[in-house]
Structure formats: C-alpha cells, structure tokens
Design a protein around this motif. Structure first.
Motif, PDB file in Angstrom:
ATOM      1  N   LYS A 137      39.117  42.193  36.331  1.00  0.00           N
ATOM      2  CA  LYS A 137      40.403  41.552  36.057  1.00  0.00           C
ATOM      3  C   LYS A 137      40.336  41.065  34.613  1.00  0.00           C
ATOM      4  CE  LYS A 137      40.938  39.971  40.834  1.00  0.00           C
ATOM      5  NZ  LYS A 137      41.264  38.841  41.733  1.00  0.00           N
TER       6      LYS A 137
ATOM      7  N   THR B 132      36.579  37.838  42.269  1.00  0.00           N
ATOM      8  CA  THR B 132      36.559  39.279  42.490  1.00  0.00           C
ATOM      9  C   THR B 132      35.515  39.561  43.569  1.00  0.00           C
ATOM     10  OG1 THR B 132      36.575  41.454  41.430  1.00  0.00           O
ATOM     11  CG2 THR B 132      34.969  39.856  40.602  1.00  0.00           C
TER      12      THR B 132
ATOM     13  N   GLU C  28      41.845  40.887  46.545  1.00  0.00           N
ATOM     14  CA  GLU C  28      43.117  40.689  45.830  1.00  0.00           C
ATOM     15  C   GLU C  28      44.177  40.136  46.776  1.00  0.00           C
ATOM     16  OE1 GLU C  28      44.029  44.582  44.326  1.00  0.00           O
ATOM     17  OE2 GLU C  28      42.155  44.610  43.166  1.00  0.00           O
TER      18      GLU C  28
ATOM     19  N   HIS D  92      37.753  45.320  47.150  1.00  0.00           N
ATOM     20  CA  HIS D  92      38.640  44.769  46.114  1.00  0.00           C
ATOM     21  C   HIS D  92      40.049  44.509  46.638  1.00  0.00           C
ATOM     22  CE1 HIS D  92      40.977  48.453  44.909  1.00  0.00           C
ATOM     23  NE2 HIS D  92      39.966  49.043  45.501  1.00  0.00           N
TER      24      HIS D  92
ATOM     25  N   GLN E 130      40.312  33.160  38.737  1.00  0.00           N
ATOM     26  CA  GLN E 130      40.282  34.427  39.459  1.00  0.00           C
ATOM     27  C   GLN E 130      38.895  34.679  40.040  1.00  0.00           C
ATOM     28  OE1 GLN E 130      42.570  36.768  40.242  1.00  0.00           O
ATOM     29  NE2 GLN E 130      44.071  35.301  39.476  1.00  0.00           N
TER      30      GLN E 130
END
Ligand code: DHB
Ligand code: FE
Length: 256
Positions: free
Chosen positions: A224, A72, A60, A56, A70
């Motif tokens: 998120k 992930t 990010e 993660h 977004q």
C-alpha cells in the motif's frame, strides 16, 4: 450445519462451477488441478498459497474502515515469542550479517495522535538474500526477529539491516502455478511488524523499502502506498527510517 457455512461454501463452489463452464475446462485439466491440490498439501504449501493469493483481500476488506495506520498481510513467516530487546534494540543477527545497517524509529499513538507508552512492536524480516530464519536454509533460528516496547512518549527504535526481496519457492506447486500463469514470483523488500497496546486493535503491517524492485508487482498484492518507507543517511554511515503507527481502539465485542 450453519447458515453461514452453507451460504459461503455454496457461493464459492458456484463460482468455481461457473469458471469451469465459462472456460470450457476439460477433464484433463480437472485431473491436473486435482493433482495440484494434492501436491500443495504434500509440500506443506497451503499456508504459503493462502497468504500469497488470498490473504490480501481478507485484510483489505476486514479493515477497510478501521481508524489509524494501514495494515497489510501477516504472511506465513511470523514466529511468536521473539525476544524482548533492551537498548540499543538491535535485532539478533550474525556477526557478518549482510545488508545496510539501519535505525528504524518513530512513535506509536492512538488514532487521535495521543502517544501510547509501553506499546509492543513484534518485528521480523528476511535477510539481505530474502531468507527468513526458521523457514529457509541460511539464517540461524531467531535471526532478525525481536520485540521492542515504546517509552513514556510512545517512542520506539530498533536497529536492523535492509532486507532483500523474496521469491516464493520456485520448485514447489505454488511456484509452478505462478510460472504456469506467467506471473512474477517476487515480493518487494519489506519489514514485518505487529504493533500492539492494551485496549487497541493489534496492527499487522509491513514497511516496504522504497528502492526495492517489485513494489508495483508484489506476488502477494500486499503493498500500500502508505507503507512505503524512505531510508535516508543517518549521518554516521548507517541508514535511518522513521515511521509512526496509529492504533485503532479495540473493537467492542458483539453482544451475544
Ligand atoms: C509470503 C511471504 C512473505 O514474506 C510475506 O510477507 C507474505 C507471504 C509467502 O511466501 O506466502
Ligand atoms: Fe514477508
């Protein structure tokens, strides 16, 4: 020998050495940790450990300034070459597949909202008991894995079931470490996708089900707020999720 390897490995080792000194790590603890490293390898859990506790931060940081939706973590359970589905775009499943039947639909666009025709969505998820096909007993190979393409207006749709939350294996070394630290081993219910189109950065992402437990306590720290979806009644007894994906342009390759 590269300067990059020297810099990175030195930095990681220095931080481990500092943690040992600051926490007065004993010889016994060092031997326990060494055995744990061996156990993780023997159990084949390095991919699991990396994707739960490390990926993660890479995600990010690497994509902090990327345009579009977004993303992930990818996680350890993607299988390439899932079948390309035809209408009605139903993910392969057992005749008696448990879980609420759900229509997922939306659009794929560029970062400015221009629809992308023939974009590919590669979809995979756990079943209602949180089990991934190909990795855990229960679901047959290929269960709840498939790919769909967008139409001329950038629209996509697929039919699936709401997945269940997933726990990392409790009896392996990663689970034992998690228990030793007193942490929850659960991931909230989620659907994985890789959304790709010619000339755009592939978007590796997950959609999290808003009613799931563990949304604020994901062992993999991958939730998120932008990725939480809200299944609602579709009118015909099934559920509906809508979600639009915006892709960033492919990164210009650095000049050699
Ligand atoms: C892990 C499991 C997942 O379902 C996921 O999305 C990410 C990581 C794991 O067990 O490592
Ligand atoms: Fe997952």
């Amino acid at each position: 020998m590269s300067d990059r390897a020297n810099q990175l490995i030195s930095d990681i080792l220095r931080r481990i050495h500092e943690a040992i000194v600051e926490n007065d790590v004993t010889y016994e603890e060092y031997q326990t940790a060494k055995q744990w490293f061996i156990d993780v390898g023997e159990a084949g859990e390095w991919p699991l450990f990396g994707d739960v506790y490390i990926e993660h931060v890479v995600e990010e940081h690497a994509f902090a300034n990327r345009a579009g939706s977004q993303g992930t973590i990818l996680g350890p359970f993607h299988v390439p070459d899932a079948p390309l589905l035809d209408a009605p775009f139903e993910l392969p499943h057992r005749p008696d597949e448990a879980g609420d039947r759900t229509h997922v639909s939306g659009r794929v666009t560029d970062a400015d909202g221009k629809p992308l025709a023939n974009a590919n969505l590669d979809i995979w998820q756990a079943d209602a008991e949180g089990r991934y096909s190909g990795f855990m007993p229960g679901p047959p190979e290929g269960n709840l894995r498939g790919q769909v393409r967008t139409d001329a207006d950038g629209r996509y749709e697929f039919i699936t079931v709401i997945p269940g939350p997933y726990t990392i294996p409790l009896d392996g070394p990663t689970g034992k470490m998690t228990a030793a630290a007193g942490w929850s081993p659960w991931r909230p219910a989620h659907i994985h996708l890789i959304v790709g189109a010619e000339g755009y950065e592939p978007l590796v992402t997950q959609l999290f089900i808003d009613t799931s437990d563990y949304l604020d306590n994901d062992v993999a720290s991958a939730v998120k707020p932008e990725l939480i979806v809200h299944p609602g009644p579709a009118g015909d007894g099934t559920l509906a999720i809508t979600y639009d994906f915006a892709l960033a342009p492919v990164r210009t390759p650095a000049l050699a």
